[in-house]
Design a protein around this motif. Structure first.
Motif, PDB file in Angstrom:
ATOM      1  N   LEU A  83       6.786   7.415   5.346  1.00  0.00           N
ATOM      2  CA  LEU A  83       8.138   6.849   5.471  1.00  0.00           C
ATOM      3  C   LEU A  83       8.549   6.849   6.939  1.00  0.00           C
ATOM      4  CD1 LEU A  83      10.089   8.505   2.513  1.00  0.00           C
ATOM      5  CD2 LEU A  83       9.238   6.167   2.648  1.00  0.00           C
TER       6      LEU A  83
ATOM      7  N   ARG B  43       9.256   1.449  -1.642  1.00  0.00           N
ATOM      8  CA  ARG B  43       9.107   0.593  -0.456  1.00  0.00           C
ATOM      9  C   ARG B  43       7.896  -0.325  -0.593  1.00  0.00           C
ATOM     10  NH1 ARG B  43       7.733   3.283   5.294  1.00  0.00           N
ATOM     11  NH2 ARG B  43       5.761   3.611   4.208  1.00  0.00           N
TER      12      ARG B  43
ATOM     13  N   MET C 278       0.837  -1.199   0.000  1.00  0.00           N
ATOM     14  CA  MET C 278       0.000   0.000   0.000  1.00  0.00           C
ATOM     15  C   MET C 278       0.873   1.252   0.000  1.00  0.00           C
ATOM     16  SD  MET C 278      -3.179   0.910   2.445  1.00  0.00           S
ATOM     17  CE  MET C 278      -3.952   2.504   2.444  1.00  0.00           C
TER      18      MET C 278
ATOM     19  N   PHE D  87      12.892  -2.470   4.402  1.00  0.00           N
ATOM     20  CA  PHE D  87      12.167  -2.855   5.631  1.00  0.00           C
ATOM     21  C   PHE D  87      11.439  -4.198   5.515  1.00  0.00           C
ATOM     22  CE2 PHE D  87       8.546  -2.611   8.584  1.00  0.00           C
ATOM     23  CZ  PHE D  87       9.214  -2.362   9.762  1.00  0.00           C
ATOM     24  N   THR D  88      10.575  -4.336   4.517  1.00  0.00           N
ATOM     25  CA  THR D  88       9.796  -5.590   4.407  1.00  0.00           C
ATOM     26  C   THR D  88      10.695  -6.758   4.006  1.00  0.00           C
ATOM     27  OG1 THR D  88       9.182  -4.860   2.208  1.00  0.00           O
ATOM     28  CG2 THR D  88       7.508  -4.635   3.909  1.00  0.00           C
TER      29      THR D  88
END
Lengths: 267, 260
Positions: free
Chosen positions: A94, A155, A87, A106-107
């Protein structure tokens, strides 16, 4: 047979009992298609995305995400479903205490066992895709608003999700960035057979990349169809919205019982 | 009749609000405890929190400890002089710091310096949709944000209390031995005789650990429930400092009654 990533049936939601934000919405998001959700500000488009991602539960109606009913889903199943969705938030969201690299990674760091070199390569590729390769070591506060949104886009696509939800992805972008973003959304859709839900006001870009469009108002879905069907719609509200006319069925002004001229003592 | 209802409502509202907040804090504690193992897989997050909350608080803790120790030295010297027992000054300074002032003042200073920062950080993360983004990315904010701060606080507060006590004792030494020319050996030997490792030092560490848990829990809870506006975050930070100070003082009374 057509498969659907998201099915919503008579969904209503309000933050309080007296004010419904989403009113009796039913829609189908086919797998691998770009579906745009359009409508005036405050008609509940962002809330709709929150309902689909399971952040809020509907007051009534059912939502199916990847064939799983969200109304009674366990936390564990919801988390595994969320790994399959991405999403892009309206204002980027951020993580301000992390560099651009850490935001995009991050993920990947949380959900995969990829080694550091591979993560480094993927982050570079994602940033290159949004035209921001080389910004890895910058902090979010060092980026312009448009750049921050493009980092947020990088991201959100880091894990190549099956379903991408974009909340106003074109707002605040210059024409080149807007074009890059629209092309990227379309490229990802084609190359990964990714389902896309696009919440936007940008009519030109939507008409360029969307396969299907839903028009929302405070009273629910007022029109739906392919780009050509919407362009040629005889619905007065749709025509007014596309043309950007203030006068018409689409109520631009806040509904109030007060009379403006009376309030100012002019009559 | 209406007046009675109003009075009952006026008394009832803050009571129910207090119970709701208490249950919220306890639920957060439970969630943090359940998610503890995750943080040990990400020790760098805990180290970062210890640095921001603990290491960056060292200066204020040491300076405050030093001044508190000097005040204790001055007051202790004046009082003990009346009874001709100035040699006991080392014991008075050490016991007061180890048992009470060290853990209590460290926790209150920690709440003001780091607790308010924790609340503001979490509140702003909420206001800028960062926590929501984390949830959508299938990462629990409790695991990723709350638990490391919680563990960081639990580790940092007792260590800061130890530094506060050390600085305080040296402050007392400065006043007693350097300014008032007390015997250097008497100062330390009296302290060594009267301070028990188990009774005074360990109990002090237990106290400051409990205060660390309390202050950090209040700070993260207030951040979590903060209204996502500038005013909401500002109010939440104020509530953190006020609630932490009151909770620490109330808990100190209970713990002192149980321990000593």
């Amino acid at each position: 047979m057509q498969e659907y990533s998201v099915l919503m049936n008579n969904v209503s939601f309000g933050y309080d009992l007296n004010r419904k934000i989403v009113n009796n919405i039913s829609l189908k998001i086919p797998k691998g298609k770009i579906v745009a959700i359009m409508g005036g500000s405050g008609c509940g488009k962002t809330t709709l995305l929150r309902l689909i991602s399971g952040q809020i539960k509907p007051d009534c109606g059912s939502i199916q995400l990847f064939d799983q009913e969200l109304n009674n889903i366990s936390n564990k199943n919801m988390l595994s479903l969320r790994k399959r969705i991405g999403m892009l938030f309206q204002f980027g969201a951020l993580f301000t205490d992390m560099t651009v690299f850490d935001n995009v990674a991050f993920t990947l760091q949380e959900h995969t066992n990829l080694n550091a070199d591979l993560i480094n390569t993927i982050v570079a590729m994602k940033l290159h895709a949004v035209g921001l390769f080389g910004t890895q070591n910058l902090m979010p506060q060092e980026l312009s608003g448009g750049m921050a949104r493009r980092v947020a886009l990088a991201r959100s696509i880091a894990l190549d999700p099956e379903l991408m939800m974009y909340d106003e992805p074109f707002t605040g972008l210059d024409p080149i960035s807007l074009n890059v973003s629209a092309t990227l959304i379309q490229k990802l859709n084609k190359s990964l057979n990714q389902t896309v839900i696009l919440v936007t006001h940008d009519i030109e870009s939507t008409f360029k990349i969307a396969d299907y469009i839903y028009f929302m108002s405070k009273d629910g879905i007022i029109a739906e169809g392919t780009v050509d069907e919407i362009k040629n719609s005889t619905n007065a509200m749709i025509s007014q919205f596309i043309a950007g006319n203030i006068q018409g069925l689409y109520n631009f002004e806040y509904p109030t019982t007060l009379n403006y001229h009376e309030y100012l003592g002019l009559i | 009749m209406q007046k009675i209802y109003t009075i009952i409502a006026r008394i009832g509202n803050p009571v129910t609000a207090f119970i709701l907040h208490l249950s919220g804090i306890l639920r957060l504690l439970l969630a943090a405890l359940i998610n503890l193992p995750y943080s040990f897989l990400r020790p760098q997050l805990i180290v970062k929190e210890i640095y921001y909350s603990g290491v960056k608080s060292i200066l204020i803790i040491v300076v405050s400890g030093w001044f508190v120790g000097m005040v204790l030295g001055l007051q202790g010297y004046n009082t003990l002089q009346r009874f001709g027992s100035v040699s006991m000054l080392g014991s008075v300074v050490a016991l007061t710091l180890l048992r009470e002032l060290g853990p209590v003042l460290t926790a209150i200073l920690y709440a003001a310096r780091a607790g308010s920062g924790i609340t503001a950080e979490i509140g702003l993360m909420k206001a800028t949709e960062q926590l929501e983004a984390m949830s959508v990315m299938a990462v629990s904010p409790i695991k990723r944000v709350i638990v490391p701060k919680f563990i960081g606080g639990i580790i940092a507060v007792p260590l800061l209390a130890a530094l506060f006590n050390t600085a305080g004792i040296w402050g007392g030494y400065f006043v007693g031995v350097v300014l008032f020319k007390l015997d250097h050996g008497a100062f330390w030997s009296q302290m060594q005789d009267s301070v028990s490792l188990h009774y005074d030092v360990i109990n002090g560490i237990i106290k400051s650990s409990i205060f660390g848990i309390t202050v950090t829990l209040i700070a993260v809870y207030q951040g979590f429930i903060a209204k996502p506006t500038a005013e909401g975050v500002s109010n939440a930070t104020t509530r953190t400092v006020v609630s932490s100070a009151l909770s620490v003082l109330a808990l100190d009374f209970i713990l002192t009654a149980l321990m000593f």
